[in-house]
Design an enzyme around this catalytic site. Structure first.
Site, PDB file in Angstrom:
ATOM      1  N   ARG A 129      66.867  81.696 140.992  1.00 32.94           N
ATOM      2  CA  ARG A 129      65.320  81.606 140.895  1.00 32.94           C
ATOM      3  C   ARG A 129      65.130  82.369 139.450  1.00 32.94           C
ATOM      4  NH1 ARG A 129      61.226  86.073 140.558  1.00 32.94           N
ATOM      5  NH2 ARG A 129      59.092  84.826 141.557  1.00 32.94           N
ATOM      6  N   LEU A 130      64.305  81.834 138.446  1.00 36.45           N
ATOM      7  CA  LEU A 130      64.133  82.415 137.256  1.00 36.45           C
ATOM      8  C   LEU A 130      62.821  83.091 137.170  1.00 36.45           C
ATOM      9  CD1 LEU A 130      65.136  79.297 135.261  1.00 36.45           C
ATOM     10  CD2 LEU A 130      66.759  81.060 136.117  1.00 36.45           C
ATOM     11  N   ASP A 131      62.611  84.260 137.094  1.00 36.96           N
ATOM     12  CA  ASP A 131      61.563  85.175 137.182  1.00 36.96           C
ATOM     13  C   ASP A 131      60.506  84.975 135.978  1.00 36.96           C
ATOM     14  OD1 ASP A 131      59.877  87.389 138.351  1.00 36.96           O
ATOM     15  OD2 ASP A 131      60.494  88.280 136.346  1.00 36.96           O
ATOM     16  N   ALA A 132      59.286  84.566 136.208  1.00 34.27           N
ATOM     17  CA  ALA A 132      58.468  84.633 135.015  1.00 34.27           C
ATOM     18  C   ALA A 132      58.829  83.884 133.890  1.00 34.27           C
ATOM     19  CB  ALA A 132      57.816  85.975 134.837  1.00 34.27           C
TER      20      ALA A 132
ATOM     21  N   HIS B 190      57.182  81.790 132.002  1.00 41.01           N
ATOM     22  CA  HIS B 190      55.983  81.792 131.253  1.00 41.01           C
ATOM     23  C   HIS B 190      56.193  82.790 130.426  1.00 41.01           C
ATOM     24  CE1 HIS B 190      54.776  83.843 134.856  1.00 41.01           C
ATOM     25  NE2 HIS B 190      54.070  84.919 134.143  1.00 41.01           N
TER      26      HIS B 190
ATOM     27  N   GLU C  26      59.834  80.629 138.172  1.00 48.20           N
ATOM     28  CA  GLU C  26      58.270  81.230 138.762  1.00 48.20           C
ATOM     29  C   GLU C  26      57.661  81.078 137.550  1.00 48.20           C
ATOM     30  OE1 GLU C  26      56.157  85.426 139.859  1.00 48.20           O
ATOM     31  OE2 GLU C  26      58.117  85.369 138.549  1.00 48.20           O
TER      32      GLU C  26
ATOM     33  N   GLN D 149      53.422  88.603 146.534  1.00 47.13           N
ATOM     34  CA  GLN D 149      52.252  88.509 147.236  1.00 47.13           C
ATOM     35  C   GLN D 149      51.880  89.733 148.296  1.00 47.13           C
ATOM     36  OE1 GLN D 149      49.988  86.956 145.760  1.00 47.13           O
ATOM     37  NE2 GLN D 149      51.635  85.586 144.464  1.00 47.13           N
TER      38      GLN D 149
ATOM     39  N   GLY E 168      54.142  92.896 148.166  1.00 50.13           N
ATOM     40  CA  GLY E 168      54.317  94.081 147.327  1.00 50.13           C
ATOM     41  C   GLY E 168      53.385  94.496 146.148  1.00 50.13           C
ATOM     42  N   ASN E 169      52.647  93.310 145.667  1.00 46.60           N
ATOM     43  CA  ASN E 169      51.773  93.954 144.765  1.00 46.60           C
ATOM     44  C   ASN E 169      50.258  94.246 145.149  1.00 46.60           C
ATOM     45  OD1 ASN E 169      53.139  93.951 142.276  1.00 46.60           O
ATOM     46  ND2 ASN E 169      53.396  91.930 142.288  1.00 46.60           N
TER      47      ASN E 169
END
Length: 582
Positions: free
Chosen positions: A242-245, A247, A281, A380, A382-383
């Site tokens: 899974r590739l974080d952020a 963008h 992501e 969703q 933890g933040n």
């Protein structure tokens, strides 16, 4: 053995090996690379000194036993004696389970987490998705502040612990996906800039200078991150990343780094004979993310779908602040749009962003499993200011409805650890920064951020307080399988496994709804989920034409009648459409 390091600006590089040191020589075949041969057994400490400076850890160290700023240790991953052969498990048909090694158990280790894998296999999970495990300063944290993309966090058990965990997962028939962060490092303990141009001022990100993916020297930087991803998939026999952020990966080159990465992963899959996949992501809602490389896409195999989460969350909770505002105006319409089109924002105006956002997916060509759907994730939960879970926000009945929509809906479903039995433990933002100035900056910044939303400073958990991490650890019941909520999730997963086509397209998904009456009917191929979110009123909803059988219901929903399904308040029914007789 051969020691190598890329240090293009150094005039001298010295290999420090335990109590010995020796000069390294420039590699005649690769500009900027230095190399040296030396005898070293596993466990031997080593590092590099540039121009007679301090000894630095190897950027490609696989083990950092004393933390990410100390010398690394030689490790032989190929020596692991695998107990369980593994043919691999691909993304089609997957049911993902996101877990954080440091809080999945109170011990917070790979070995402790492995003792719970039988529970996940019995539930019907196919893949465990580990939050980042690369080395970061301190003992406890979410893992998104990693500074050594090739190494494994030592307090979790280091590389040997990860090998044992993956092997144990394979023994239960479970694949393993790893969350990796390529868009930033740090904010403390990052020594890469001392070796070379790993970062650039050409672009700026929320974390400062961007990773150098397109400026001079970027060929080696891209190879560094692509190589680490391939190494984890190959050496630890992982099934996906899974590739974080993504963008935040600033890259102006003609071939985006993501396309280069997906090509390398596809090549490794062909070489090993195992299906391998990449899940992004991304908040861009850009079809290029998962479009094939030959169609000028990035060629990733899937992506998280936050639009689905936001629509579902607003329908369940009524929240409307921040990015929920666009979905809260008509939440069931937003949910129907997202489940049938993939994205809610696909070119229309976003009030949260103050501009148009996204592009539409091709419904005929897009396989639904390429989008990952969920009611809860680490982000969703933890933040949020207090890290409260969905059951605390919406109640058990609505959480059960959410499970039906996620697990029997069109997208690849994902649960967050403890969701399957309605865990009440919060999952809060916690850190363990050794740098006191950074620790205070994080503490103050967190409180300032939520004060802007009306929270009192004393209500916000201190990320550096060990109690914040302790509160976030799962409190496992003696027998999770004895909980009716666990059995509800197990039955839904079994229904999905038995009846959901893996080649379902977005064009095969339909949705009907009545905003005023609070019902939604979602049909994905042969499966229909009828849901009533009204807290007090029963609803009668029309399923699509055909003959249906109720496979699972909450709260004793009556069986579907001719052209209708009756739903008590806050309930759901999962229906199977029977093919007409020949």
């Amino acid at each position: 053995m051969l020691f190598e390091v890329w240090a293009p600006h150094a005039r001298r590089v010295t290999l420090h090996l335990s109590d010995d040191s020796s000069a390294m020589e420039p590699d005649p075949g690769r500009d900027g690379w230095w190399r040296a041969q030396a005898d070293a057994a596993p466990g031997t400490r080593y590092g590099f000194a540039l121009d007679d400076g301090p000894v630095l850890p190897d950027p490609r160290a696989r083990r950092l036993p004393d933390g990410p700023e100390a010398p690394g240790a030689v490790v032989d991953l190929a020596a692991h004696a695998w107990r369980h052969p593994w043919p691999g498990r691909g993304l089609p048909g997957a049911v993902l389970y996101e877990l954080h090694v440091g809080t999945f158990t109170h011990e917070g280790t790979f070995d402790a987490a492995a003792t719970r894998l039988g529970h996940l296999a019995a539930l019907g999970i196919t893949h465990v998705e580990l939050m980042p495990v690369c080395s970061f300063p301190g003992r406890h944290g979410w893992g998104y502040d990693g500074v050594a993309p090739w190494a494994v966090h030592e307090p979790y058990g280091g590389p040997d612990g990860l090998l044992r965990f993956v092997d144990a997962a394979h023994g239960h028939g479970l694949g393993v996906v790893l969350d990796v962060v390529h868009n930033h490092l740090g904010p403390s303990g990052n020594r890469l800039p001392e070796f070379g141009p790993y970062f650039t001022d050409r672009h700026h990100t929320p974390w400062g200078a961007a990773v150098n993916l397109d400026a001079p020297g970027s060929d080696e930087v891209r190879a560094y991150f692509v190589g680490s991803a391939v190494a984890f998939l190959r050496d630890y026999r992982l099934d996906g990343l899974r590739l974080d952020a993504v963008h935040a990966l600033a890259d102006d080159r003609a071939e985006h780094m993501l396309a280069e990465l997906s090509a390398a992963v596809d090549a490794l899959a062909e070489e090993t004979g195992r299906p391998l996949f990449l899940i992004a992501e991304s908040d861009r809602n850009d079809p290029r993310t998962t479009a094939p490389r030959e169609a000028n896409g990035h060629g990733l195999h899937g992506q998280w779908n936050d639009d689905f989460h936001h629509a579902l969350h607003t329908a369940l909770t009524g929240e409307s602040r921040g990015y929920y505002a666009d979905f809260a105006r008509a939440p069931l319409a937003a949910l129907a749009r997202t489940t049938t089109r993939g994205f809610f924002h696909d070119g229309g105006y976003s009030s949260f962003r103050g501009r148009r956002h996204g592009r539409p997916l091709d419904r005929e060509a897009t396989l639904a499993h390429r989008l990952v759907g969920y009611a809860q994730t680490h982000d969703q939960i933890g933040n949020r200011a207090l890290g409260d879970r969905l059951t605390a926000l919406a109640g058990e009945r609505r959480a059960a409805v959410a499970a039906a929509l996620v697990l029997c809906g069109p997208f690849t479903p994902m649960l967050f650890m403890g969701e399957e039995w309605g865990a009440t433990t919060p999952w809060q933002y916690f850190t363990d920064h050794p740098d006191p100035d950074l620790a205070e900056a994080v503490r103050v910044g967190r409180r300032r951020e939520f004060a802007a939303h009306g929270w009192a400073a004393e209500e916000i958990p201190d990320p550096q307080d060990p109690a914040t991490r302790d509160r976030s650890c799962l409190r496992w019941p003696d027998d999770p399988a004895a909980d009716p909520r666990w059995d509800w999730h197990r039955r839904l997963i079994a229904i999905r496994r038995d009846h959901m086509p893996t080649d379902l397209r977005l064009a095969d998904v339909t949705a009907d709804h009545d905003e005023a009456a609070s019902w939604l009917v979602l049909t994905s191929g042969p499966l229909t989920v009828a849901a009533n979110l009204s807290p007090a009123a029963a609803a009668t909803a029309p399923p699509p034409p055909g003959r249906f059988e109720a496979l699972a219901t909450t709260h004793r929903c009556p069986p579907p009648g001719e052209g209708r399904v009756s739903l008590p308040p806050e309930s759901a029914a999962v229906l199977l459409r029977h093919a007409p007789a020949a």
